[in-house]
Design an enzyme around this catalytic site. Structure first.
Site, PDB file in Angstrom:
ATOM      1  N   ASN A  45     -29.731  23.785  19.183  1.00  0.00           N
ATOM      2  CA  ASN A  45     -28.649  23.046  18.525  1.00  0.00           C
ATOM      3  C   ASN A  45     -28.755  21.550  18.803  1.00  0.00           C
ATOM      4  OD1 ASN A  45     -27.540  25.376  17.491  1.00  0.00           O
ATOM      5  ND2 ASN A  45     -25.871  25.504  18.961  1.00  0.00           N
ATOM      6  N   ARG A 379     -32.855  30.773   2.457  1.00  0.00           N
ATOM      7  CA  ARG A 379     -33.674  31.018   3.648  1.00  0.00           C
ATOM      8  C   ARG A 379     -34.066  32.493   3.647  1.00  0.00           C
ATOM      9  NH1 ARG A 379     -33.115  26.421   6.764  1.00  0.00           N
ATOM     10  NH2 ARG A 379     -31.067  25.421   6.755  1.00  0.00           N
ATOM     11  N   HIS A 439     -27.328  26.461  -2.796  1.00  0.00           N
ATOM     12  CA  HIS A 439     -26.913  27.182  -1.589  1.00  0.00           C
ATOM     13  C   HIS A 439     -26.179  28.476  -1.922  1.00  0.00           C
ATOM     14  CE1 HIS A 439     -24.652  27.439   2.394  1.00  0.00           C
ATOM     15  NE2 HIS A 439     -25.908  27.291   2.771  1.00  0.00           N
ATOM     16  N   TYR A 472     -26.003  37.450  12.308  1.00  0.00           N
ATOM     17  CA  TYR A 472     -24.887  36.698  11.723  1.00  0.00           C
ATOM     18  C   TYR A 472     -23.877  37.673  11.123  1.00  0.00           C
ATOM     19  CZ  TYR A 472     -28.106  32.609  11.522  1.00  0.00           C
ATOM     20  OH  TYR A 472     -28.971  31.600  11.817  1.00  0.00           O
ATOM     21  N   ARG A 568     -15.742  28.184  12.918  1.00  0.00           N
ATOM     22  CA  ARG A 568     -16.644  28.375  14.052  1.00  0.00           C
ATOM     23  C   ARG A 568     -17.085  27.063  14.679  1.00  0.00           C
ATOM     24  NH1 ARG A 568     -21.802  29.697  11.943  1.00  0.00           N
ATOM     25  NH2 ARG A 568     -22.431  27.572  12.427  1.00  0.00           N
ATOM     26  N   HIS A 596     -20.492  33.690  10.478  1.00  0.00           N
ATOM     27  CA  HIS A 596     -21.068  32.980   9.347  1.00  0.00           C
ATOM     28  C   HIS A 596     -20.362  33.268   8.026  1.00  0.00           C
ATOM     29  CE1 HIS A 596     -24.481  31.836   6.557  1.00  0.00           C
ATOM     30  NE2 HIS A 596     -24.547  30.847   7.414  1.00  0.00           N
TER      31      HIS A 596
END
Length: 695
Positions: A45, A379, A439, A472, A568, A596
């Site tokens: 991160n 992804r 997305h 996730y 989150r 997520h």
């Protein structure tokens, strides 16, 4: 509201999120090897934060940009606060690392130093160095004839300060020489040391320590005065010229090559690094003192994830294994589409298996009556089943259209490879839209049935990635609802052609329609609150940072709408401020799985409406991406999602509540312990409508 800032800064809020991850590593109630995993996540991160967020601020500062953002910070002022906090976080991270090593040693696993090994062990590792490590190393001297080499971003290096050995004509006080050696990432970072006699303990040595011990073999005729590790983080944010590029694919590939040459943002150096080496690095990288961290411990703790995950026979130090179940709606059939002709189905990962998504596409690819498959990919995992099935469908003559987002940060190279593979199989591949990232997560299957065409759709909150689907939490909706099918067709036409903006029957789509739709829903709740009707908003997302969205939520709070947010990560909204946000509560859950899912529920005058979406409430999602929000029409499925939201809001084990000060505090109350992720693992609890009604 006197003296209280209206907003929380995005980057400072992000650091608070990473602190919550670090707290999981510090928590003695977290299994020991999972605590190492959380330390690794803190590292990855921080790497991304420095290479993107801090790099952007650094570029603004160098360009002389000094305007304040909507939270009241200039780039210069913000950088100072961020660097101070990240340095403090890194010190705490390494302090935790040392504590965890001591606990791991009690379990029979040790990370040791070369000096502490027995003679036989040293001999074995010396042979390992000569046979395996030495041939891979490349010593790079730095002098007048050999300029400072390219140091790749986020790779580990050793800086060696050398002097000529006696007998080579050197005199006292002779100048030192500097050289650099890359620690090869192709080799494992943790080397297994042969066990001592009569010992069952596992002993490991770090690769860089082995190289340090044998550095003299690389520089014959010289003596190593000091050898210390260092690591450079560079600006990794791509800035492709999409408007001027003749070929977007080639432009992205060009930018990927530039990434390793991006401007240095941060230098991490091992504590005690030789002054000559530090001066060389500082001068060559042109970094000011504040961007240099001397670290007491190994650099790049990202290796801990693989290390902790590979230890054999230590499952008692990990979370209990959880195997996702196949959705019960499809248990007794091999024909998913036949089920969807009768009803919609909701799945919630990782508790339910991602295999059902693979099977949906696999079935469509094999079905001779399926005419077309259309899909967005943001992804995707290595060896993706979906890629293979899409290619198979195209090779069998079906119309297969795939919108591949080749600007997905840090997955650009992989997505380019997938795109070329799909094109070779005969798929129509679209690389997204100029200036926008695609997305949205959606798959459309068009099938000929009798004298009509029927459309089957999967809409998700997460990526089509089998690996992350086990890590996730994400929701996915399977449906053959005609309105959703019609909107799905229109959406793909807009992404691949020149269609004018569609009048959506069910979807709300960014960059044009999503934000207005959200405002419309919030305004309706405001009107209901003023009219004395039930008015409530519950929203679950990763981040909330768009100023106008925050202002609209403040407006709703002041009108009396009860607002509960499950955010989150970044949250720039400041809850609980008298007269501003009294009716807003914000919680964050950091636990075994990465939260997520993006879910929105509004009271709608007492007839609850629930939506799933790919979008967070950030500026980039609302105006710079193709995002999708889809309603859940089935009352039972709406209740299931409400159950998920309610469990999150009742969590008093892993939930932390955002205070008006900007800090987070663990939720503590007199209710029985409820850990939402563990409760969700009991699928009937959230999938049973009866359970929700009884509750």
């Amino acid at each position: 509201m006197s003296g209280v800032k209206k907003y929380i800064n995005r980057d400072l809020s992000w650091l608070e999120f990473n602190r919550r991850v670090l707290e999981e590593a510090e928590d003695p109630n977290t299994p020991l090897l999972e605590r190492f995993q959380f330390l690794s996540i803190v590292q990855s991160n921080l790497d991304e934060f420095m290479s993107v967020r801090v790099a952007g601020l650094q570029a603004q500062s160098k360009a002389g940009y000094s305007k304040t953002d909507f939270t009241g910070y200039t780039p210069q002022g913000l950088i100072k606060r961020l660097l101070k906090r990240t340095s403090r976080m890194v010190r705490e991270q390494h302090r935790t690392y040392r504590d965890l090593l001591r606990l791991l040693a009690k379990e029979g696993v040790t990370l040791t130093t070369f000096a502490d090994l027995q003679a036989e062990q040293k001999q074995h590792l010396t042979e390992y160095f000569k046979q395996i490590v030495y041939p891979v190393l490349t010593p790079m001297a730095v002098d007048q004839s050999r300029p400072f080499p390219l140091v790749h971003s986020k790779e580990l290096y050793l800086a060696a300060v050398l002097k000529r050995e006696e007998g080579e004509g050197n005199e006292d006080g002779e100048e030192t020489y500097c050289a650099i050696v890359q620690v090869p990432s192709i080799l494992t970072r943790t080397i297994v040391v042969p066990g001592r006699r009569n010992s069952r303990k596992l002993v490991y040595l770090l690769l860089e320590d082995l190289i340090k011990e044998h550095i003299g073999l690389l520089f014959t005729g010289y003596q190593a005065e000091a050898v210390h590790a260092f690591r450079v983080t560079r600006n990794s944010d791509l800035t492709p010229n999409e408007e001027g590029a003749e070929d977007l694919l080639q432009e992205i590939e060009k930018e990927l090559r530039r990434r390793q040459r991006g401007l240095p943002v941060r230098l991490e150096a091992e504590k005690g690094i030789h002054p000559d080496a530090l001066e060389l690095l500082r001068d060559e990288l042109e970094l000011e003192e504040e961007f240099i961290d001397e670290i007491d411990g190994p650099l790049d703790l990202g290796f801990l994830s693989k290390f902790a995950g590979s230890l054999p026979n230590y499952d008692h130090l990990r979370y209990p294994k959880y195997e996702p179940v196949y959705p019960e709606e499809f248990d007794d059939t091999d024909d998913i589409l036949s089920v969807l002709r009768e009803k919609d189905v909701l799945v919630y990962h990782p508790y339910e298996s991602f295999e059902v998504v693979n099977d949906f596409v696999l079935e469509a690819a094999a079905d001779p009556n399926v005419l077309a498959i259309k899909m967005t990919l943001y992804r995707v995992n290595v060896n993706s089943v979906l890629i293979k099935e899409l290619a198979r469908a195209a090779e069998s003559g079906k119309q297969v259209t795939v919108v591949v987002e080749i600007k997905a940060r840090f997955d650009e190279a992989r997505n380019i490879a997938w795109a070329r593979q799909l094109e070779k199989a005969g798929c129509h591949v679209v690389y997204g839209l100029v200036g926008l990232k695609t997305h949205a997560k959606i798959t459309l299957v068009v099938r000929k049935e009798a004298d009509m065409l029927r459309r089957y759709v999967h809409v998700g909150t997460g990526n089509y990635n089998e690996n992350t689907s086990r890590l996730y939490t994400d929701a996915g909706l399977f449906t053959s609802h005609p309105d959703i099918g019609a909107d799905a067709t229109a959406l793909f036409n807009e992404m691949t052609g020149y269609s004018a903006p569609h009048l959506w029957s069910s979807f709300a789509v960014a960059p044009i329609g999503l934000k207005p739709k959200l405002f419309e829903l919030i305004d309706r709740e405001i009107a209901d609150a003023k009219a004395g009707k039930p008015a409530r908003i519950v929203a679950k997302m990763n981040s909330l940072s768009n100023q106008s969205m925050i202002d609209k939520l403040y407006e709703a709070s002041q009108a009396g709408v009860k607002i509960e947010l499950i955010v989150r990560g970044v949250c720039c909204l400041r809850p609980g401020v008298p007269g501003l946000s009294d009716n807003i509560r914000v919680v964050s859950i950091v636990d075994r799985y990465l939260e997520h899912a993006r879910i929105l529920a509004v009271a709608a005058g007492g007839t609850e409406e629930v939506y799933i979406t790919s979008a967070d409430w950030m500026t980039r999602n609302l105006i710079r991406r193709v995002e999708l929000m889809c309603p859940v029409y089935d009352p039972g499925l709406r209740q299931m999602l409400m159950n998920v939201l309610q469990m999150n809001l009742l969590d008093n084990v892993k939930a932390r509540e955002l205070k008006s000060t900007g800090s987070y505090e663990r939720v503590v109350n007199d209710q029985p312990p409820l850990r939402s992720q563990f409760e969700a693992a009991d699928i009937p609890l959230w999938k049973s409508i009866a359970a929700a009604v009884d509750a």
